[in-house]
Write a protein that holds these residues in place. Structure first.
Motif, PDB file in Angstrom:
ATOM      1  N   LYS A   9       0.996  -1.160   0.204  1.00 31.61           N
ATOM      2  CA  LYS A   9       0.129   0.374  -0.040  1.00 31.61           C
ATOM      3  C   LYS A   9       1.093   1.184   0.136  1.00 31.61           C
ATOM      4  O   LYS A   9       2.345   0.699   0.620  1.00 31.61           O
ATOM      5  CB  LYS A   9      -0.819   0.099   1.580  1.00 31.61           C
ATOM      6  CG  LYS A   9      -2.173  -1.138   0.891  1.00 31.61           C
ATOM      7  CD  LYS A   9      -2.835  -0.535   2.167  1.00 31.61           C
ATOM      8  CE  LYS A   9      -4.488  -1.056   2.415  1.00 31.61           C
ATOM      9  NZ  LYS A   9      -4.861  -0.656   3.507  1.00 31.61           N
ATOM     10  N   LEU A  10       0.300   2.379  -0.532  1.00 31.94           N
ATOM     11  CA  LEU A  10       1.030   3.583  -0.246  1.00 31.94           C
ATOM     12  C   LEU A  10       0.867   4.163   0.854  1.00 31.94           C
ATOM     13  O   LEU A  10      -0.016   4.045   1.634  1.00 31.94           O
ATOM     14  CB  LEU A  10       0.610   4.589  -1.264  1.00 31.94           C
ATOM     15  CG  LEU A  10       0.989   4.582  -3.015  1.00 31.94           C
ATOM     16  CD1 LEU A  10      -0.295   4.945  -3.832  1.00 31.94           C
ATOM     17  CD2 LEU A  10       1.772   4.419  -3.027  1.00 31.94           C
ATOM     18  N   ILE A  11       1.891   5.339   1.305  1.00 29.77           N
ATOM     19  CA  ILE A  11       1.666   5.799   2.634  1.00 29.77           C
ATOM     20  C   ILE A  11       0.179   6.233   2.380  1.00 29.77           C
ATOM     21  O   ILE A  11      -0.130   6.635   3.792  1.00 29.77           O
ATOM     22  CB  ILE A  11       3.358   6.946   2.951  1.00 29.77           C
ATOM     23  CG1 ILE A  11       3.071   7.189   4.342  1.00 29.77           C
ATOM     24  CG2 ILE A  11       2.938   7.687   1.622  1.00 29.77           C
ATOM     25  CD1 ILE A  11       3.590   5.947   5.065  1.00 29.77           C
ATOM     26  N   THR A  12       0.089   7.196   1.610  1.00 27.17           N
ATOM     27  CA  THR A  12      -1.104   8.001   1.611  1.00 27.17           C
ATOM     28  C   THR A  12      -2.670   6.600   1.664  1.00 27.17           C
ATOM     29  O   THR A  12      -3.408   7.400   2.779  1.00 27.17           O
ATOM     30  CB  THR A  12      -1.337   8.609   0.282  1.00 27.17           C
ATOM     31  OG1 THR A  12      -1.521   7.400  -0.623  1.00 27.17           O
ATOM     32  CG2 THR A  12      -0.593  10.451  -0.029  1.00 27.17           C
ATOM     33  N   ASP A  13      -2.564   5.591   1.009  1.00 29.02           N
ATOM     34  CA  ASP A  13      -3.390   4.770   1.581  1.00 29.02           C
ATOM     35  C   ASP A  13      -3.494   4.610   3.029  1.00 29.02           C
ATOM     36  O   ASP A  13      -4.369   4.159   3.329  1.00 29.02           O
ATOM     37  CB  ASP A  13      -3.547   3.908   0.487  1.00 29.02           C
ATOM     38  CG  ASP A  13      -4.451   3.764  -0.906  1.00 29.02           C
ATOM     39  OD1 ASP A  13      -4.326   5.134  -0.910  1.00 29.02           O
ATOM     40  OD2 ASP A  13      -2.985   3.421  -1.347  1.00 29.02           O
ATOM     41  N   PHE A  15      -2.342   6.379   5.513  1.00 34.32           N
ATOM     42  CA  PHE A  15      -3.321   7.496   6.219  1.00 34.32           C
ATOM     43  C   PHE A  15      -4.241   7.061   5.793  1.00 34.32           C
ATOM     44  O   PHE A  15      -4.802   7.572   6.991  1.00 34.32           O
ATOM     45  CB  PHE A  15      -2.186   8.626   5.477  1.00 34.32           C
ATOM     46  CG  PHE A  15      -2.827   9.821   6.126  1.00 34.32           C
ATOM     47  CD1 PHE A  15      -2.403  10.296   7.656  1.00 34.32           C
ATOM     48  CD2 PHE A  15      -3.667  10.445   5.823  1.00 34.32           C
ATOM     49  CE1 PHE A  15      -2.409  11.389   8.310  1.00 34.32           C
ATOM     50  CE2 PHE A  15      -4.086  11.865   6.265  1.00 34.32           C
ATOM     51  CZ  PHE A  15      -3.747  12.549   7.776  1.00 34.32           C
ATOM     52  N   ILE A  16      -4.867   6.804   5.019  1.00 36.57           N
ATOM     53  CA  ILE A  16      -6.178   7.682   5.005  1.00 36.57           C
ATOM     54  C   ILE A  16      -7.136   6.230   5.695  1.00 36.57           C
ATOM     55  O   ILE A  16      -8.094   6.442   6.249  1.00 36.57           O
ATOM     56  CB  ILE A  16      -6.787   7.512   3.277  1.00 36.57           C
ATOM     57  CG1 ILE A  16      -6.636   8.610   2.454  1.00 36.57           C
ATOM     58  CG2 ILE A  16      -8.432   7.089   2.966  1.00 36.57           C
ATOM     59  CD1 ILE A  16      -6.352   9.926   2.527  1.00 36.57           C
ATOM     60  N   ASP A  17      -6.686   5.008   5.723  1.00 33.95           N
ATOM     61  CA  ASP A  17      -7.745   4.270   6.570  1.00 33.95           C
ATOM     62  C   ASP A  17      -6.756   4.020   7.738  1.00 33.95           C
ATOM     63  O   ASP A  17      -7.984   4.273   8.744  1.00 33.95           O
ATOM     64  CB  ASP A  17      -6.884   2.624   5.915  1.00 33.95           C
ATOM     65  CG  ASP A  17      -7.187   1.798   4.648  1.00 33.95           C
ATOM     66  OD1 ASP A  17      -7.909   2.737   4.325  1.00 33.95           O
ATOM     67  OD2 ASP A  17      -5.882   1.432   4.398  1.00 33.95           O
TER      68      ASP A  17
END
Length: 155
Positions: A9-13, A15-17
């Motif tokens: 997963k990307l770090i942004t994903d 974070f969003i989770d």
């Protein structure tokens, strides 16, 4: 298996989770507790019961340099940290508590925060006999009071 998927997963994903999980906690736990506390304090204040509680139980808060109504914060803390924060803010808005009072109350709130919930969730699950709950509850009360008393000397 979930570690492998988290690594892809990307770090942004991630974070969003995490933000979604935090939002759900706020919506389902924190906000209702704080709102409930505001409503309870409003009802207690409008009915005069808050003043009565302060008068009859105020002797407990007196050595801490707090108004008697401050006991409502500690009482709420046993049920919910968010609820206690709501009671605290409501009493500040009413002009009952000030910044110094908050500094004295915070250690007590931290030491008894959500004790009732945790007793059920932790002690119940562990199978601790109910006869020990009162002693454990008492330890929380003594610790919180001593911490607030100590804090009252510093502020």
């Amino acid at each position: 298996m979930s570690q492998v998927s988290n690594q892809n997963k990307l770090i942004t994903d991630i974070f969003i989770d995490g933000a979604r999980k935090g939002w759900n906690i706020a919506i389902t736990n924190t906000i209702p507790n704080v709102l409930m506390a505001f409503v309870i304090i409003y009802i207690l204040n409008a009915s005069g019961l808050l003043k009565l509680i302060g008068e009859y139980l105020g002797f407990i808060m007196l050595p801490l340099g707090l108004p008697g109504e401050a006991i409502a914060v500690v009482m709420a803390a046993f049920l919910s940290w968010g609820g206690a924060a709501g009671v605290l803010v409501a009493l500040v808005q009413e002009g009952v508590l000030n910044a110094q009072d908050i500094a004295v109350l915070l250690p007590g709130m931290a030491l008894v925060g959500s004790t009732v919930q945790y007793m059920g969730r932790i002690l119940g699950v562990l199978g601790v006999p109910g006869k020990h709950y009162l002693v454990l509850f008492g330890i929380c009360i003594v610790n919180a009071y001593l911490a607030m008393l100590l804090m009252s000397f510093f502020v």
